[in-house]
Design a protein around this motif. Sequence first.
Motif, PDB file in Angstrom:
ATOM      1  N   ILE A  59       0.866  -1.171   0.000  1.00  0.00           N
ATOM      2  CA  ILE A  59       0.000   0.000   0.000  1.00  0.00           C
ATOM      3  C   ILE A  59       0.905   1.224   0.000  1.00  0.00           C
ATOM      4  O   ILE A  59       2.061   1.164   0.428  1.00  0.00           O
ATOM      5  CB  ILE A  59      -0.953   0.053   1.212  1.00  0.00           C
ATOM      6  CG1 ILE A  59      -0.154   0.055   2.531  1.00  0.00           C
ATOM      7  CG2 ILE A  59      -1.943  -1.093   1.171  1.00  0.00           C
ATOM      8  CD1 ILE A  59      -1.017   0.291   3.763  1.00  0.00           C
ATOM      9  N   ALA A  60       0.387   2.337  -0.494  1.00  0.00           N
ATOM     10  CA  ALA A  60       1.115   3.604  -0.463  1.00  0.00           C
ATOM     11  C   ALA A  60       0.297   4.587   0.354  1.00  0.00           C
ATOM     12  O   ALA A  60      -0.890   4.798   0.083  1.00  0.00           O
ATOM     13  CB  ALA A  60       1.339   4.133  -1.878  1.00  0.00           C
ATOM     14  N   VAL A  61       0.914   5.191   1.358  1.00  0.00           N
ATOM     15  CA  VAL A  61       0.206   6.081   2.278  1.00  0.00           C
ATOM     16  C   VAL A  61       0.851   7.465   2.259  1.00  0.00           C
ATOM     17  O   VAL A  61       2.051   7.601   2.535  1.00  0.00           O
ATOM     18  CB  VAL A  61       0.231   5.529   3.719  1.00  0.00           C
ATOM     19  CG1 VAL A  61      -0.548   6.467   4.654  1.00  0.00           C
ATOM     20  CG2 VAL A  61      -0.335   4.120   3.764  1.00  0.00           C
ATOM     21  N   GLN A  62       0.045   8.469   1.926  1.00  0.00           N
ATOM     22  CA  GLN A  62       0.532   9.837   2.002  1.00  0.00           C
ATOM     23  C   GLN A  62       0.518  10.267   3.460  1.00  0.00           C
ATOM     24  O   GLN A  62      -0.497  10.165   4.153  1.00  0.00           O
ATOM     25  CB  GLN A  62      -0.356  10.767   1.171  1.00  0.00           C
ATOM     26  CG  GLN A  62       0.122  12.218   1.093  1.00  0.00           C
ATOM     27  CD  GLN A  62      -0.195  13.034   2.343  1.00  0.00           C
ATOM     28  OE1 GLN A  62      -1.250  12.849   2.951  1.00  0.00           O
ATOM     29  NE2 GLN A  62       0.710  13.908   2.733  1.00  0.00           N
ATOM     30  N   ALA A  63       1.656  10.737   3.955  1.00  0.00           N
ATOM     31  CA  ALA A  63       1.729  11.215   5.332  1.00  0.00           C
ATOM     32  C   ALA A  63       2.955  12.096   5.503  1.00  0.00           C
ATOM     33  O   ALA A  63       4.038  11.755   5.022  1.00  0.00           O
ATOM     34  CB  ALA A  63       1.789  10.042   6.319  1.00  0.00           C
TER      35      ALA A  63
END
Length: 212
Positions: A59-63
Amino acid sequence: MTDLTGKTALITGSARGIGKAIALRYAQLGANIVLNYASSTANGEQALKEVHEHAGQAIAVQADISKATEVDRLFTEAKERFGSLDIVVANAGLELLGVPIAELSDEQIDSMFNVNAKGAILTMQRAAQHLADHGRILYIASTAIAHPVPGAASAGTEQAHGLWRSRRSGAGRGPCCGAGRSVRRFRHWTDAEAASQRAEQVLDAAARPAAR
Protein backbone atom coordinates in the motif's frame (compact mmCIF):
# COMPACT_ATOMS: atom_id res chain seq x y z
CA MET A 1 19.48 -15.01 0.75
CA THR A 2 17.22 -13.48 3.41
CA ASP A 3 13.62 -14.65 3.16
CA LEU A 4 11.14 -11.98 4.23
CA THR A 5 8.01 -13.90 3.27
CA GLY A 6 5.21 -13.04 5.68
CA LYS A 7 7.05 -10.02 7.10
CA THR A 8 5.84 -6.45 6.71
CA ALA A 9 8.16 -3.50 6.20
CA LEU A 10 7.25 0.18 6.46
CA ILE A 11 9.66 2.60 4.79
CA THR A 12 9.19 6.35 5.11
CA GLY A 13 10.14 8.51 2.14
CA SER A 14 9.93 5.51 -0.17
CA ALA A 15 8.36 6.96 -3.32
CA ARG A 16 11.75 7.52 -4.91
CA GLY A 17 15.52 7.19 -4.51
CA ILE A 18 17.04 4.98 -1.85
CA GLY A 19 13.74 4.58 0.00
CA LYS A 20 12.10 3.10 -3.08
CA ALA A 21 15.11 0.85 -3.73
CA ILE A 22 14.83 -0.51 -0.18
CA ALA A 23 11.11 -1.15 -0.69
CA LEU A 24 11.69 -2.93 -4.01
CA ARG A 25 14.45 -5.12 -2.54
CA TYR A 26 12.28 -6.11 0.40
CA ALA A 27 9.43 -6.89 -1.99
CA GLN A 28 11.74 -9.13 -4.05
CA LEU A 29 12.45 -11.07 -0.88
CA GLY A 30 8.77 -11.59 -0.14
CA ALA A 31 7.91 -8.81 2.31
CA ASN A 32 4.66 -6.88 2.38
CA ILE A 33 5.47 -3.22 1.80
CA VAL A 34 4.07 -0.02 3.26
CA LEU A 35 5.25 2.86 1.07
CA ASN A 36 5.14 6.43 2.29
CA TYR A 37 5.33 9.74 0.46
CA ALA A 38 4.90 13.32 1.63
CA SER A 39 3.17 15.02 -1.28
CA SER A 40 3.80 13.55 -4.75
CA THR A 41 0.92 11.18 -5.46
CA ALA A 42 2.42 10.43 -8.88
CA ASN A 43 5.68 9.20 -7.33
CA GLY A 44 3.77 7.18 -4.75
CA GLU A 45 1.64 5.48 -7.38
CA GLN A 46 4.68 4.74 -9.55
CA ALA A 47 6.53 3.16 -6.63
CA LEU A 48 3.43 1.11 -5.79
CA LYS A 49 3.25 -0.11 -9.39
CA GLU A 50 6.90 -1.17 -9.32
CA VAL A 51 6.46 -3.09 -6.06
CA HIS A 52 3.46 -4.90 -7.55
CA GLU A 53 5.62 -5.88 -10.53
CA HIS A 54 7.70 -7.91 -8.08
CA ALA A 55 4.50 -9.68 -7.01
CA GLY A 56 4.69 -7.85 -3.71
CA GLN A 57 1.68 -6.91 -1.58
CA ALA A 58 1.81 -3.19 -0.86
CA ILE A 59 0.00 0.00 0.00
CA ALA A 60 1.12 3.60 -0.46
CA VAL A 61 0.21 6.08 2.28
CA GLN A 62 0.53 9.84 2.00
CA ALA A 63 1.73 11.22 5.33
CA ASP A 64 3.88 14.11 6.52
CA ILE A 65 6.14 12.46 9.09
CA SER A 66 6.79 15.77 10.85
CA LYS A 67 3.18 15.68 12.10
CA ALA A 68 2.31 13.25 14.88
CA THR A 69 -1.28 12.72 13.76
CA GLU A 70 -0.15 11.76 10.27
CA VAL A 71 2.51 9.38 11.57
CA ASP A 72 -0.17 7.75 13.71
CA ARG A 73 -2.39 7.40 10.64
CA LEU A 74 0.49 5.88 8.66
CA PHE A 75 1.04 3.16 11.26
CA THR A 76 -2.69 2.60 11.72
CA GLU A 77 -3.26 2.06 8.00
CA ALA A 78 -0.25 -0.26 7.83
CA LYS A 79 -1.53 -2.47 10.65
CA GLU A 80 -5.10 -2.42 9.38
CA ARG A 81 -3.88 -3.72 6.02
CA PHE A 82 -1.26 -6.24 7.11
CA GLY A 83 -1.98 -6.95 10.77
CA SER A 84 1.54 -6.41 12.11
CA LEU A 85 4.84 -4.68 11.41
CA ASP A 86 8.25 -6.35 11.46
CA ILE A 87 10.62 -3.75 9.97
CA VAL A 88 10.43 0.04 10.08
CA VAL A 89 12.94 2.07 8.08
CA ALA A 90 13.09 5.76 9.00
CA ASN A 91 14.37 6.95 5.65
CA ALA A 92 12.56 10.23 4.92
CA GLY A 93 14.75 13.30 5.16
CA LEU A 94 15.72 16.66 3.71
CA GLU A 95 19.12 18.02 2.73
CA LEU A 96 20.01 21.48 1.53
CA LEU A 97 23.26 20.83 -0.28
CA GLY A 98 25.44 23.79 -1.04
CA VAL A 99 23.79 26.04 1.56
CA PRO A 100 26.16 27.08 4.39
CA ILE A 101 24.71 27.04 7.91
CA ALA A 102 25.32 30.78 8.16
CA GLU A 103 22.97 31.37 5.22
CA LEU A 104 20.06 29.14 6.23
CA SER A 105 16.73 30.92 6.59
CA ASP A 106 14.43 30.32 9.55
CA GLU A 107 12.04 28.47 7.22
CA GLN A 108 14.81 26.17 5.96
CA ILE A 109 15.94 25.40 9.50
CA ASP A 110 12.37 24.62 10.57
CA SER A 111 11.81 22.36 7.56
CA MET A 112 14.96 20.32 8.15
CA PHE A 113 14.45 19.90 11.87
CA ASN A 114 10.75 19.08 11.49
CA VAL A 115 11.48 16.22 9.08
CA ASN A 116 15.00 15.06 9.93
CA ALA A 117 14.82 15.29 13.71
CA LYS A 118 11.18 15.41 14.82
CA GLY A 119 9.97 13.20 11.96
CA ALA A 120 12.62 10.58 12.59
CA ILE A 121 11.88 10.55 16.32
CA LEU A 122 8.13 10.24 15.74
CA THR A 123 8.70 7.38 13.28
CA MET A 124 11.00 5.46 15.62
CA GLN A 125 8.78 6.13 18.63
CA ARG A 126 5.72 4.73 16.87
CA ALA A 127 7.80 1.85 15.56
CA ALA A 128 8.82 0.94 19.10
CA GLN A 129 5.14 1.00 20.08
CA HIS A 130 3.82 -1.06 17.16
CA LEU A 131 6.55 -3.49 16.06
CA ALA A 132 6.05 -7.21 16.43
CA ASP A 133 8.40 -9.06 18.77
CA HIS A 134 12.01 -9.12 17.54
CA GLY A 135 11.28 -6.50 14.91
CA ARG A 136 13.82 -4.10 13.45
CA ILE A 137 14.02 -0.30 13.48
CA LEU A 138 16.47 1.19 10.98
CA TYR A 139 17.45 4.84 10.68
CA ILE A 140 18.93 6.12 7.43
CA ALA A 141 21.22 9.11 7.91
CA SER A 142 23.51 11.22 5.78
CA THR A 143 27.23 10.43 5.76
CA ALA A 144 27.67 14.12 6.58
CA ILE A 145 27.26 13.07 10.22
CA ALA A 146 30.59 11.24 10.18
CA HIS A 147 32.30 12.97 7.25
CA PRO A 148 31.24 16.63 6.97
CA VAL A 149 31.83 18.31 3.63
CA PRO A 150 31.49 21.98 2.66
CA GLY A 151 27.87 22.92 2.04
CA ALA A 152 26.47 19.84 3.77
CA ALA A 153 27.11 20.60 7.43
CA SER A 154 23.44 21.32 8.01
CA ALA A 155 22.55 17.77 7.01
CA GLY A 156 24.43 16.22 9.91
CA THR A 157 23.40 18.64 12.60
CA GLU A 158 19.83 17.53 13.16
CA GLN A 159 20.38 13.92 12.04
CA ALA A 160 22.92 13.23 14.78
CA HIS A 161 20.09 13.02 17.30
CA GLY A 162 18.22 10.58 15.09
CA LEU A 163 21.34 8.43 14.91
CA TRP A 164 21.52 8.37 18.73
CA ARG A 165 17.78 7.71 19.01
CA SER A 166 17.93 4.73 16.65
CA ARG A 167 20.41 3.04 18.96
CA ARG A 168 18.11 3.58 21.93
CA SER A 169 14.73 2.80 20.40
CA GLY A 170 15.13 -0.97 20.47
CA ALA A 171 16.69 -0.95 23.92
CA GLY A 172 13.78 1.09 25.21
CA ARG A 173 11.36 -1.72 24.46
CA GLY A 174 13.46 -4.41 26.04
CA PRO A 175 13.66 -7.98 24.68
CA CYS A 176 10.43 -7.73 22.70
CA CYS A 177 12.02 -5.40 20.15
CA GLY A 178 14.94 -6.89 18.28
CA ALA A 179 17.13 -3.92 17.48
CA GLY A 180 17.50 -0.31 16.56
CA ARG A 181 20.19 0.20 13.94
CA SER A 182 21.56 3.09 11.92
CA VAL A 183 22.79 3.08 8.34
CA ARG A 184 24.62 6.03 6.85
CA ARG A 185 24.15 7.08 3.27
CA PHE A 186 24.46 9.93 0.81
CA ARG A 187 20.85 11.08 0.80
CA HIS A 188 21.30 12.80 -2.57
CA TRP A 189 22.23 9.56 -4.34
CA THR A 190 19.23 8.84 -6.53
CA ASP A 191 20.55 6.70 -9.39
CA ALA A 192 19.38 3.10 -9.41
CA GLU A 193 22.77 1.44 -8.85
CA ALA A 194 23.74 3.55 -5.85
CA ALA A 195 20.26 3.21 -4.36
CA SER A 196 20.39 -0.55 -4.81
CA GLN A 197 23.75 -0.75 -3.03
CA ARG A 198 22.37 1.11 -0.05
CA ALA A 199 19.28 -1.11 -0.08
CA GLU A 200 21.55 -4.14 0.33
CA GLN A 201 23.27 -2.45 3.27
CA VAL A 202 19.92 -1.83 4.93
CA LEU A 203 18.86 -5.41 4.26
CA ASP A 204 22.02 -6.65 5.95
CA ALA A 205 21.35 -4.47 8.99
CA ALA A 206 17.79 -5.76 9.25
CA ALA A 207 18.90 -9.39 8.97
CA ARG A 208 21.61 -9.32 11.62
CA PRO A 209 20.71 -11.00 14.92
CA ALA A 210 19.66 -8.63 17.65
CA ALA A 211 22.15 -7.83 20.39
CA ARG A 212 21.27 -9.35 23.72
